[in-house]
Design a protein around this motif. Sequence first.
Motif, PDB file in Angstrom:
ATOM      1  N   ASN A  91      39.425  48.503  30.358  1.00 51.28           N
ATOM      2  CA  ASN A  91      40.774  49.065  30.436  1.00 51.28           C
ATOM      3  C   ASN A  91      41.320  49.071  31.866  1.00 51.28           C
ATOM      4  O   ASN A  91      42.499  48.820  32.083  1.00 51.28           O
ATOM      5  N   LEU A  92      40.448  49.341  32.821  1.00 54.77           N
ATOM      6  CA  LEU A  92      40.870  49.320  34.224  1.00 54.77           C
ATOM      7  C   LEU A  92      41.269  47.893  34.630  1.00 54.77           C
ATOM      8  O   LEU A  92      42.286  47.703  35.311  1.00 54.77           O
ATOM      9  N   ALA A  93      40.513  46.910  34.184  1.00 54.92           N
ATOM     10  CA  ALA A  93      40.839  45.509  34.490  1.00 54.92           C
ATOM     11  C   ALA A  93      42.191  45.124  33.889  1.00 54.92           C
ATOM     12  O   ALA A  93      42.986  44.417  34.519  1.00 54.92           O
ATOM     13  N   LYS A  94      42.475  45.616  32.685  1.00 57.94           N
ATOM     14  CA  LYS A  94      43.785  45.356  32.066  1.00 57.94           C
ATOM     15  C   LYS A  94      44.903  45.932  32.938  1.00 57.94           C
ATOM     16  O   LYS A  94      45.920  45.283  33.173  1.00 57.94           O
ATOM     17  N   ARG A  95      44.725  47.157  33.408  1.00 52.72           N
ATOM     18  CA  ARG A  95      45.736  47.798  34.275  1.00 52.72           C
ATOM     19  C   ARG A  95      45.934  47.001  35.555  1.00 52.72           C
ATOM     20  O   ARG A  95      47.054  46.797  36.017  1.00 52.72           O
ATOM     21  N   TYR A  96      44.829  46.565  36.162  1.00 54.37           N
ATOM     22  CA  TYR A  96      44.919  45.793  37.406  1.00 54.37           C
ATOM     23  C   TYR A  96      45.645  44.475  37.172  1.00 54.37           C
ATOM     24  O   TYR A  96      46.420  44.039  38.015  1.00 54.37           O
ATOM     25  N   MET A  97      45.389  43.835  36.026  1.00 59.11           N
ATOM     26  CA  MET A  97      46.070  42.570  35.732  1.00 59.11           C
ATOM     27  C   MET A  97      47.560  42.809  35.505  1.00 59.11           C
ATOM     28  O   MET A  97      48.385  41.983  35.890  1.00 59.11           O
ATOM     29  N   GLN A  98      47.929  43.944  34.900  1.00 61.51           N
ATOM     30  CA  GLN A  98      49.350  44.281  34.727  1.00 61.51           C
ATOM     31  C   GLN A  98      50.026  44.434  36.093  1.00 61.51           C
ATOM     32  O   GLN A  98      51.128  43.968  36.299  1.00 61.51           O
ATOM     33  N   GLN A  99      49.322  45.073  37.025  1.00 62.90           N
ATOM     34  CA  GLN A  99      49.903  45.363  38.335  1.00 62.90           C
ATOM     35  C   GLN A  99      49.869  44.167  39.291  1.00 62.90           C
ATOM     36  O   GLN A  99      50.796  43.959  40.058  1.00 62.90           O
ATOM     37  N   HIS A 100      48.774  43.394  39.261  1.00 61.72           N
ATOM     38  CA  HIS A 100      48.555  42.359  40.280  1.00 61.72           C
ATOM     39  C   HIS A 100      48.475  40.931  39.719  1.00 61.72           C
ATOM     40  O   HIS A 100      48.239  40.002  40.481  1.00 61.72           O
ATOM     41  N   ASN A 101      48.594  40.765  38.398  1.00 59.92           N
ATOM     42  CA  ASN A 101      48.480  39.472  37.712  1.00 59.92           C
ATOM     43  C   ASN A 101      47.075  38.879  37.709  1.00 59.92           C
ATOM     44  O   ASN A 101      46.827  37.893  37.021  1.00 59.92           O
ATOM     45  N   GLU A 102      46.171  39.449  38.483  1.00 60.81           N
ATOM     46  CA  GLU A 102      44.777  39.029  38.449  1.00 60.81           C
ATOM     47  C   GLU A 102      43.888  40.186  38.887  1.00 60.81           C
ATOM     48  O   GLU A 102      44.357  41.145  39.489  1.00 60.81           O
ATOM     49  N   VAL A 103      42.599  40.072  38.561  1.00 63.65           N
ATOM     50  CA  VAL A 103      41.647  41.116  38.920  1.00 63.65           C
ATOM     51  C   VAL A 103      40.351  40.449  39.359  1.00 63.65           C
ATOM     52  O   VAL A 103      39.970  39.403  38.838  1.00 63.65           O
TER      53      VAL A 103
END
Length: 144
Positions: free
Chosen positions: A50-62
């Motif tokens: 879930n944290l990785a999903k949030r990071y991808m929403q914010q930064h387009n990649e994780v």
Amino acid sequence: MEEVTEAVANLNIEGEGAAADAAGAGGAEAHKKNRIQVSNTKKPLFFYVNLAKRYMQQHNEVELSALGMAIATVVTVAEILKNNGLAVEKKIMTYTVDVKDDSRSRPIQKAKIEILLGKTDKFDELMAAAAEEREAAAEAEEQG
């Protein structure tokens, strides 16, 4: 599961580079805003998903990073995101790093992995559909 999603939604991360500094990464590399240092003991697996999903929403990649035994956790998180159509692999890097151990006079070597994942074309669409499902489930729970 709901609690984990809610905890991730309310999460405010500061100083996340500290673990990277301790692991010997050091420098500017340790302060990437889209890096997740994964541990296999501190948090449940889906916390990292879930944290990785949030990071991808914010930064387009994780960037998922782990040492030693936590490598399996990082690979599992990456595979869950890929299999659900949310992420695509951009880069996988492996290293051997020296880690200081207070009980020994010299550093021990540990394996390290970094996996860079990017959003798929369907990412935003899939996340919106998942949000709609959650809202519908919440409404059904309130009514019944």
